[in-house]
Design an enzyme around this catalytic site. Structure first.
Site, PDB file in Angstrom:
ATOM      1  CD  GLU A  86       4.020  -7.316  -7.160  1.00  0.00           C
ATOM      2  OE1 GLU A  86       2.891  -7.239  -7.640  1.00  0.00           O
ATOM      3  OE2 GLU A  86       5.018  -6.811  -7.702  1.00  0.00           O
ATOM      4  CB  CYS A 119       2.889   3.352  -9.967  1.00  0.00           C
ATOM      5  SG  CYS A 119       3.378   2.231  -8.645  1.00  0.00           S
ATOM      6  CG  ASN A 293       6.827  -2.893 -17.273  1.00  0.00           C
ATOM      7  OD1 ASN A 293       6.881  -3.718 -18.167  1.00  0.00           O
ATOM      8  ND2 ASN A 293       7.846  -2.619 -16.489  1.00  0.00           N
ATOM      9  CB  CYS A 335       6.522  -1.864  -8.054  1.00  0.00           C
ATOM     10  SG  CYS A 335       5.824  -0.235  -7.933  1.00  0.00           S
TER      11      CYS A 335
HETATM   12  N1  SAH Z   1       8.186   4.580  -4.303  1.00  0.00           N
HETATM   13  C1  SAH Z   1       9.512   4.560  -4.769  1.00  0.00           C
HETATM   14  C2  SAH Z   1      10.077   3.161  -4.956  1.00  0.00           C
HETATM   15  C3  SAH Z   1       9.157   2.128  -5.547  1.00  0.00           C
HETATM   16  S1  SAH Z   1       8.731   2.362  -7.238  1.00  0.00           S
HETATM   17  C4  SAH Z   1       9.642   5.376  -6.050  1.00  0.00           C
HETATM   18  O1  SAH Z   1       8.627   5.770  -6.622  1.00  0.00           O
HETATM   19  O2  SAH Z   1      10.771   5.635  -6.445  1.00  0.00           O
HETATM   20  C5  SAH Z   1      10.288   1.989  -8.044  1.00  0.00           C
HETATM   21  C6  SAH Z   1      10.392   2.554  -9.437  1.00  0.00           C
HETATM   22  O3  SAH Z   1       9.448   1.906 -10.319  1.00  0.00           O
HETATM   23  C7  SAH Z   1      10.084   4.050  -9.506  1.00  0.00           C
HETATM   24  O4  SAH Z   1      11.072   4.725 -10.257  1.00  0.00           O
HETATM   25  C8  SAH Z   1       8.753   4.082 -10.222  1.00  0.00           C
HETATM   26  O5  SAH Z   1       8.544   5.293 -10.898  1.00  0.00           O
HETATM   27  C9  SAH Z   1       8.873   2.892 -11.153  1.00  0.00           C
HETATM   28  N2  SAH Z   1       7.599   2.429 -11.694  1.00  0.00           N
HETATM   29  C10 SAH Z   1       6.403   2.344 -11.100  1.00  0.00           C
HETATM   30  N3  SAH Z   1       5.461   1.887 -11.953  1.00  0.00           N
HETATM   31  C11 SAH Z   1       6.084   1.651 -13.120  1.00  0.00           C
HETATM   32  C12 SAH Z   1       5.652   1.186 -14.389  1.00  0.00           C
HETATM   33  N4  SAH Z   1       4.389   0.851 -14.617  1.00  0.00           N
HETATM   34  N5  SAH Z   1       6.577   1.070 -15.369  1.00  0.00           N
HETATM   35  C13 SAH Z   1       7.884   1.415 -15.129  1.00  0.00           C
HETATM   36  N6  SAH Z   1       8.338   1.873 -13.961  1.00  0.00           N
HETATM   37  C14 SAH Z   1       7.450   2.002 -12.966  1.00  0.00           C
HETATM   38 FE1  SF4 Z   2       4.711   6.323  -6.963  1.00  0.00          FE
HETATM   39 FE2  SF4 Z   2       6.662   4.696  -6.083  1.00  0.00          FE
HETATM   40 FE3  SF4 Z   2       4.349   4.867  -4.755  1.00  0.00          FE
HETATM   41 FE4  SF4 Z   2       4.390   3.671  -7.116  1.00  0.00          FE
HETATM   42  S1  SF4 Z   2       5.418   2.991  -5.297  1.00  0.00           S
HETATM   43  S2  SF4 Z   2       2.866   5.183  -6.391  1.00  0.00           S
HETATM   44  S3  SF4 Z   2       5.927   4.893  -8.198  1.00  0.00           S
HETATM   45  S4  SF4 Z   2       5.804   6.511  -5.059  1.00  0.00           S
END
Ligand code: SAH
Ligand code: SF4
Length: 352
Positions: A86, A119, A293, A335
């Protein structure tokens, strides 16, 4: 290719060095998809490149969702090996400039090994790292579309699928390709990496002499709560991250943002807000609250009232705090959600 690599390539092919600039300009600004599109260079050089096995990395768009206000576009891109990832474009009208702020949010991995429970990417597990050129292709894909409207990519965030610091060298190489003045030429200060907090790699990033911003996904003010949300976090991660953020600021002069996914009934109480304020106050840190989300994990965002109460407590405790605008939720914004939705649809239509 980095400009120095392109210089070496054209010289080795017996060509003058200015051909490297012609190639770089074409690749990063005209977004060709095939070597035969490179009309700036002689046909003999195009043929020589093809015969030597060079290709232009690109990705094809398989799905697109656009928000009702047309400001957010999420794409599913497919690479040559069939991998789906994505990438998102978020546009915000600018008060001072004629053109909107156009932020691309890139993925760095297919899936993620960190397993954050809320996530969608974490729940699909880790599949593979993306190469730098695959990260760059996401930006160029949007750049091409924006160019047609006389707009351009102004900002870049590493907040898509995957943990950028777990794919460290390709992430840094992608940043060097995208910021080099002879390549894509984006300002380093317009880039933010978001990390779940791999501490040795935060230290390494601080030493790279880059002016990029750092966002740390904290989600909790203590280890007991954090380990429930980020199961791969170490036993002392909250304190260690806090100290690593101070060192990053000292070395780079760039302030850290702490991201905090607010989840109903889990990490959103006034007591937790007080504890977070105590941890962060007086350090110039910025907290970005992200009402979660909902994904397959069944986590829900708190009511708006409770989000604002959390924000008020942080501000009262002396911590800068904003709430992320929730405009993307209608388009599977979290994401990994679109990929999960599409793959579920594909597999359910196959099995029905
Ligand atoms: N792995 C990195 C970057 C990708 S995720 C990290 O975790 O920072 C980017 C952001 O999206 C992170 O702050 C993560 O906690 C947030 N995120 C992931 N799933 C989410 C969800 N379902 N609702 C809101 N934020 C979410
Ligand atoms: Fe956690 Fe970021 Fe990996 Fe999603 S993408 S599992 S928020 S570290």
């Amino acid at each position: 290719m980095l400009p120095e690599e392109m210089d070496k390539l054209v010289t080795e092919m017996g060509q003058p060095r200015y051909r490297a600039d012609q190639l770089l300009h074409a690749l990063y600004h005209d977004s060709p998809t095939d070597i035969s599109d490179l009309h700036q260079i002689p046909a003999a050089l195009r043929d020589a490149l093809t015969v030597s096995g060079y290709t232009i990395g690109s990705a094809s768009e398989t799905h697109r969702v656009t928000s009702e206000d047309h400001q957010t576009t999420k794409l599913l891109l497919k690479y040559g090996d069939g991998t789906l990832i994505e990438t998102v474009l978020m546009q915000y009208p600018s008060k001072t400039k004629f053109h909107p702020r156009s932020t691309v949010c890139v993925s760095t991995q297919v899936g993620c090994a960190m397993g954050c429970v809320f996530c969608a990417t974490g729940q699909m597990g880790f599949k593979r790292n993306l190469q730098a050129e695959e990260i760059v292709a996401q930006v160029l894909h949007f750049a091409r579309a924006l160019h047609e409207r006389d707009e351009h990519v102004t900002n870049l965030v590493f907040m898509g699928m995957g943990e950028p610091l777990a794919n460290y060298s390709e992430t840094i190489r992608a940043i060097r390709l995208l910021t080099h003045a002879r390549a894509f030429g984006l300002g380093q200060r317009s880039i933010t990496i978001s990390t779940v907090g791999l501490i040795p790699l935060i230290e390494r990033l601080a030493d790279e002499q880059l002016q990029i911003g750092l966002a740390i996904s904290l989600h909790a003010p203590n280890d007991e709560l954090r380990s429930k949300l980020v199961p791969t976090a170490g036993p002392n991660s909250v304190k260690e991250l806090f100290l690593a953020s101070k060192r990053y600021f000292k070395k780079t002069g760039r302030r850290i943002t702490f991201e905090y996914a607010l989840i109903n009934g889990i990490n959103d109480s006034p007591e937790v807000a007080e504890e977070l304020a105590l941890l962060l106050k007086g350090n110039g840190a910025h907290v970005n609250l992200i009402p979660v989300n909902s994904t397959a994990g069944g986590f829900q965002k708190p009511e708006r009232r409770r989000v604002h109460e959390f924000q008020r407590i942080l501000r009262r405790g002396g911590v800068n705090c904003t709430v992320r605008v929730e405009k993307e939720s209608e388009i599977s914004a979290a994401c990994g959600q679109l990929r999960t939705d599409v793959i579920e649809k594909i597999t359910s239509s196959r099995s029905s």
